[in-house]
Enzyme design. Structure first.
Site: not given
Ligand code: NAD
Length: 286
Positions: A51, A95, A118
């Site tokens: 990422k 995460q 997200d």
């Protein structure tokens, strides 16, 4: 035929790089993504590394915050408070999974919905459910729909989509997105009866289960488009292991009109859509 997720993700990143430049030139904004990693989970470290690299490659600002596994919940909440109030940060990603002593739902609820790239905050999932364009939409489901459209064109209206899996991360949001595209959507799950027969009625079959090579040729209607979300590592004789999807690729490929491979299908699109969400957050709220 294969639907090439790597190539489509590259196309998307190229377009985003142009948009990032425009934002810089016209509004003086450089989109910034901050990823928080708590603990040392090896798979998560790989995801975060990818990422960070791809964020920088398209000219965005990337920040990585690594916190030890024993970090207290309060320390993580304090960090999120700082990031929520930092105007240079347009996207925040924590995460998952988090260590057991941290309440994941509380952490997700604490991220400002405008920075929740997200798309897991209840405000964003609620908006998605209402068909509200203001939602930041979860990345993997967005990628699935873009891959289906890459093969079928933009008009998915009237197609029967069967989604196997009802998780908040993939199954439910991809079902809602396909409904927005005016597909007729059936959501199947672990308690669904006659799953194989049901799947065989799908024009678009999305498998998001987490069971290696579960979907076989006789589950697939000839000419269907198959989107395989699964990422499963199976043992091999050389001991190295191999990644496979939820679809038995070799079995299904001759029957389907098009199928996404694993790896190289949905996976690359997930990160590309994360970058897309961050650019969108910067454009809308920056
Ligand atoms: P999950 O475990 O949260 O959900 C799995 C779903 O599958 C559940 O809703 C369950 O009802 C259903 N299910 C389980 N066994 C079943 C069976 N025998 N028959 C029918 N349905 C069954 O998983 P998830 O987070 O939704 O992820 C699913 C898969 O997608 C995993 O392999 C995961 O690694 C992968 N994934 C990939 C990406 C990507 O970027 N490519 C992103 C997220 C998840």
């Amino acid at each position: 035929m294969n639907i090439d997720g790597k190539a489509l993700a590259q196309e998307l990143r190229n377009d985003l790089a142009v948009e990032v430049k425009q934002l810089q030139e016209e509004r003086g904004i450089t989109p910034g993504l901050t990823v928080i990693l708590v603990g040392e989970d090896p798979a998560s470290q790989v995801y975060v590394r990818n990422k960070v690299r791809q964020t920088k490659e398209i000219g965005m600002i990337s920040n990585e915050i690594k916190m030890p596994a024993e970090t207290s919940q309060q320390a993580l909440l304090d960090e999120l408070d700082k990031l929520n109030n930092d105007p240079a940060v347009h996207g925040i990603l924590v995460q998952l999974p988090l260590p057991k002593h941290i309440d994941e739902a509380l952490i997700i609820d604490t991220i400002l919905p405008e920075k929740d790239v997200d798309g897991f905050h209840p405000m964003n999932s609620g908006r998605l459910c209402n068909g509200d364009a203001a939602a930041l939409v979860p990345c993997t489901p967005q990628g699935c729909v873009l891959l289906a459209k890459k093969h079928l064109g933009d008009n998915l209206c009237g197609k029967h989509a069967v989604v196997i899996g009802r998780s908040n991360i993939v199954g439910k949001p991809v079902s809602l997105l396909l409904l927005q595209e005016s597909c007729t959507v059936t959501i199947a799950h672990s308690r669904t009866k006659d799953l194989a027969a049901l799947c065989a009625t799908a024009d678009i079959l999305v498998a998001a289960v987490g069971r290696p090579e579960m979907v076989k040729a006789d589950w697939v209607k000839p000419g269907a488009t198959v989107i395989d979300v699964g990422i499963n590592r199976i043992a091999t004789e050389d001991g190295k292991g191999r990644l496979v999807g939820d679809v038995d690729f070799a079995d299904v490929e001759p029957v389907a009109d098009a199928i996404t491979p694993v790896p190289g299908g949905v996976g690359p699109m997930t990160i590309a859509c994360l970058l897309k969400n961050t650019v969108e957050a910067a454009r809308r709220f920056g």
